[in-house]
Design a protein around this motif. Structure first.
Motif, short mmCIF file in Angstrom:
data_model
loop_
_atom_site.label_atom_id
_atom_site.label_comp_id
_atom_site.label_asym_id
_atom_site.label_seq_id
_atom_site.Cartn_x
_atom_site.Cartn_y
_atom_site.Cartn_z
N UNK A 92 0.82 -1.21 0.00
CA UNK A 92 0.00 0.00 0.00
C UNK A 92 0.85 1.26 0.00
N UNK A 93 1.85 1.30 0.88
CA UNK A 93 2.66 2.50 1.03
C UNK A 93 3.50 2.80 -0.20
N UNK A 94 3.87 1.77 -0.94
CA UNK A 94 4.74 1.99 -2.10
C UNK A 94 3.97 2.03 -3.41
N UNK A 95 2.63 2.01 -3.36
CA UNK A 95 1.86 2.03 -4.60
C UNK A 95 2.11 3.30 -5.39
N UNK A 96 2.38 4.40 -4.69
CA UNK A 96 2.64 5.65 -5.38
C UNK A 96 4.08 5.84 -5.80
N UNK A 97 4.90 4.82 -5.61
CA UNK A 97 6.33 4.94 -5.91
C UNK A 97 6.56 5.26 -7.38
N UNK A 98 7.34 6.29 -7.64
CA UNK A 98 7.57 6.74 -9.01
C UNK A 98 9.05 6.61 -9.36
N UNK A 99 9.34 5.90 -10.43
CA UNK A 99 10.71 5.79 -10.93
C UNK A 99 10.73 6.29 -12.36
N UNK A 100 11.40 7.39 -12.58
CA UNK A 100 11.41 8.00 -13.91
C UNK A 100 12.57 7.53 -14.78
N UNK A 101 13.53 6.82 -14.20
CA UNK A 101 14.72 6.47 -14.96
C UNK A 101 15.56 7.70 -15.19
N UNK A 102 16.38 7.68 -16.21
CA UNK A 102 17.23 8.84 -16.51
C UNK A 102 16.37 9.93 -17.15
N UNK A 103 16.24 11.09 -16.49
CA UNK A 103 15.38 12.15 -17.03
C UNK A 103 15.98 12.81 -18.26
N UNK A 104 15.12 13.21 -19.17
CA UNK A 104 15.54 13.94 -20.37
C UNK A 104 14.66 15.18 -20.50
N UNK A 105 15.26 16.27 -20.91
CA UNK A 105 14.48 17.49 -21.12
C UNK A 105 13.60 17.33 -22.35
N UNK A 106 12.32 17.61 -22.19
CA UNK A 106 11.37 17.55 -23.30
C UNK A 106 11.31 18.92 -23.96
N UNK A 107 11.87 19.03 -25.17
CA UNK A 107 11.91 20.32 -25.85
C UNK A 107 10.53 20.82 -26.24
N UNK A 108 9.51 19.95 -26.15
CA UNK A 108 8.15 20.34 -26.51
C UNK A 108 7.40 20.94 -25.32
N UNK A 109 8.04 20.98 -24.13
CA UNK A 109 7.38 21.55 -22.97
C UNK A 109 7.02 23.01 -23.23
N UNK A 110 5.87 23.40 -22.74
CA UNK A 110 5.41 24.77 -22.98
C UNK A 110 6.28 25.76 -22.21
N UNK A 111 6.66 26.82 -22.86
CA UNK A 111 7.45 27.86 -22.22
C UNK A 111 6.61 28.53 -21.13
N UNK A 112 7.24 28.84 -20.00
CA UNK A 112 6.52 29.43 -18.88
C UNK A 112 5.87 30.75 -19.27
N UNK A 113 4.64 30.93 -18.83
CA UNK A 113 3.91 32.16 -19.11
C UNK A 113 4.52 33.32 -18.33
N UNK A 114 4.61 34.52 -18.94
CA UNK A 114 5.16 35.68 -18.21
C UNK A 114 4.41 35.97 -16.92
N UNK A 115 3.14 35.59 -16.84
CA UNK A 115 2.36 35.87 -15.63
C UNK A 115 2.86 35.07 -14.43
N UNK A 116 3.68 34.03 -14.67
CA UNK A 116 4.20 33.22 -13.57
C UNK A 116 5.50 33.79 -13.02
N UNK A 117 6.04 34.81 -13.67
CA UNK A 117 7.33 35.36 -13.25
C UNK A 117 7.12 36.30 -12.06
N UNK A 118 7.97 36.15 -11.05
CA UNK A 118 7.95 37.04 -9.90
C UNK A 118 9.25 37.83 -9.88
N UNK A 119 9.14 39.15 -9.83
CA UNK A 119 10.34 39.99 -9.86
C UNK A 119 11.07 39.91 -8.53
N UNK A 120 12.38 39.70 -8.59
CA UNK A 120 13.22 39.72 -7.41
C UNK A 120 14.53 40.39 -7.82
N UNK A 121 14.68 41.69 -7.49
CA UNK A 121 15.85 42.43 -7.94
C UNK A 121 15.82 42.54 -9.46
#
Length: 224
Positions: A92-121
């Motif tokens: 039961x406790x390990x049912x949610x166990x996630x193994x992704x293997x070697x991660x790779x960047x997905x170039x098709x990922x959507x670019x972050x929306x400017x509305x999500x940017x928080x200004x810091x300096x």
């Protein structure tokens, strides 16, 4: 989906009910809950003493590290009455166990929306979060903050944290390893941590643990 929701609701109802343990099977100097508190309905049909396995056999089968401790080293524990019940608990406790293997960047990922940017300096901070281990009533969530300046990622900070019902559980998370793409537009944050279970079995306290792993992989800004 309905089955998962019903399972979670059933567990939440059980967790809300205080448990009084018998003095014969449990210690009196720390708080306890039965293993059935965490066992999902699909694993409830186990038969005690039916497999011939030992506690150690089950721990090894699930890749769990088990350490015997003195009872004064724990303040609360999950009471396990048989190796078969322990197997149902770990299933039961390990049912949610996630193994992704070697991660790779997905170039098709959507670019972050400017509305999500928080200004810091002079930088922009883009926050991300992802559940990397989910047991419905407890879960581990990973966080990553990507710093951006002049259209390039300048750094990424992250951490992971345990949420939800946590009786008899704790979590030790490592600092994530961060890999930023050569063009400074995307990143991978790799998270590793350890779920620790406080167990009481046959009059002996144990701290059992298993590893979890997950990633956040995001394309933050466009390279055009």
């Amino acid at each position: 989906m309905k089955k998962s929701i019903l399972s979670a609701l059933t567990l939440l109802m059980v967790l809300a009910v205080p448990v009084s343990a018998s003095a014969e099977s449990t210690p009196t100097d720390f708080e306890v809950r039965p293993a059935s508190t965490y066992i999902l309905p699909e694993y409830e049909d186990y038969q005690p003493e039916s497999t011939g396995k030992t506690y150690e056999d089950v721990a090894k089968e699930f890749g769990v590290k088990s350490q015997v401790v003195t009872n004064d080293q724990i303040s609360e524990a999950i009471v396990v009455n048989s190796p078969e019940e322990y197997e149902a608990l770990l299933s039961s406790l390990k049912e949610g166990f996630e193994v992704n293997g070697e991660p790779q960047i997905d170039e098709k990922l959507q670019v972050a929306s400017p509305s999500r940017f928080t200004t810091m300096g002079t930088n922009f901070i883009v926050p991300y979060e992802k559940v990397i281990h989910d047991f419905k009533v407890y879960w581990v969530k990973a966080f990553a903050d990507a710093s951006v300046a002049d259209g390039k990622i300048t750094g990424v900070n992250g951490y992971s944290k345990l949420y939800g019902y946590q009786f008899g559980l704790s979590y030790v998370g490592q600092n994530p390893s961060i890999s930023i793409a050569s063009d400074k537009t995307s990143f991978i944050a790799t998270y590793r941590g350890e779920i620790q279970l406080y167990i009481f079995f046959e009059g002996v306290g144990r701290i059992d643990s298993f590893d979890i792993f997950g990633t956040i992989s995001e394309k933050v800004v466009s390279n055009t």
